[in-house]
Design an enzyme around this catalytic site. Structure first.
Site, PDB file in Angstrom:
ATOM      1  N   GLU A  50     -24.382  -1.424 -19.404  1.00  0.00           N
ATOM      2  CA  GLU A  50     -25.391  -1.001 -18.437  1.00  0.00           C
ATOM      3  C   GLU A  50     -26.750  -1.414 -18.971  1.00  0.00           C
ATOM      4  O   GLU A  50     -26.930  -1.573 -20.177  1.00  0.00           O
ATOM      5  CB  GLU A  50     -25.373   0.525 -18.245  1.00  0.00           C
ATOM      6  CG  GLU A  50     -24.072   1.094 -17.741  1.00  0.00           C
ATOM      7  CD  GLU A  50     -23.741   0.715 -16.308  1.00  0.00           C
ATOM      8  OE1 GLU A  50     -24.656   0.311 -15.564  1.00  0.00           O
ATOM      9  OE2 GLU A  50     -22.568   0.810 -15.944  1.00  0.00           O
ATOM     10  N   ASP A  75     -12.148   1.566  -0.327  1.00  0.00           N
ATOM     11  CA  ASP A  75     -13.036   2.584  -0.867  1.00  0.00           C
ATOM     12  C   ASP A  75     -14.436   2.020  -1.111  1.00  0.00           C
ATOM     13  O   ASP A  75     -15.429   2.705  -0.881  1.00  0.00           O
ATOM     14  CB  ASP A  75     -12.468   3.171  -2.158  1.00  0.00           C
ATOM     15  CG  ASP A  75     -13.291   4.340  -2.642  1.00  0.00           C
ATOM     16  OD1 ASP A  75     -13.468   5.314  -1.875  1.00  0.00           O
ATOM     17  OD2 ASP A  75     -13.779   4.287  -3.792  1.00  0.00           O
TER      18      ASP A  75
END
Length: 131
Positions: A50, A75
């Site tokens: 990240e 999804d």
């Protein structure tokens, strides 16, 4: 068939980027969607990169897990279509503009996220999927 108005080129390019063309998709999660508190399904815990305060950082995170690829794709579509912060992206019909809009809404921590998706779309001629 689920009609989402998400450009197909965006879906294909993002799955390719997030999963390394399907090679790195733990829990059959093609899009790297995290399992936040609203998720009540199975999870897989993985180390991931990240960008935090501008610095690439390795963190451990919970990701949504699926029993098949279709579950991941459906999804992902639900995730984007039901989250109000991504609604401005639906004004765009091209995958490149859609990618830039979801990135502007805070979709990914990687500041180069939209450029990576657009590059995949352009390199592989995926814009043809949007017509």
């Amino acid at each position: 068939m689920l009609i989402t108005k998400i450009p197909a080129s965006f879906t294909v390019a993002e799955a390719a980027d997030e999963s390394g063309w399907g090679v790195h998709a733990p829990g059959m999660n093609l899009f790297g969607v995290k399992a936040d508190p609203s998720w009540h399904g199975p999870i897989t815990t993985r180390r991931t990169r990240e960008v935090i305060h501008g610095q690439p950082t390795i963190v451990t995170a919970n990701f949504r897990a699926y029993t098949d690829w279709l579950g991941s794709i459906q999804d992902h579509a639900i995730f984007l279509t039901t989250n109000p912060r991504y609604q401005p992206a639906f004004a765009y019909h091209s995958g490149a503009l859609f990618a830039r809009a979801v990135a502007a809404a805070g979709y990914a921590t990687d500041p180069d996220y939209a450029d990576k998706i657009v590059s995949i779309i352009n390199t592989h001629g995926l814009a043809a999927l949007d017509t």
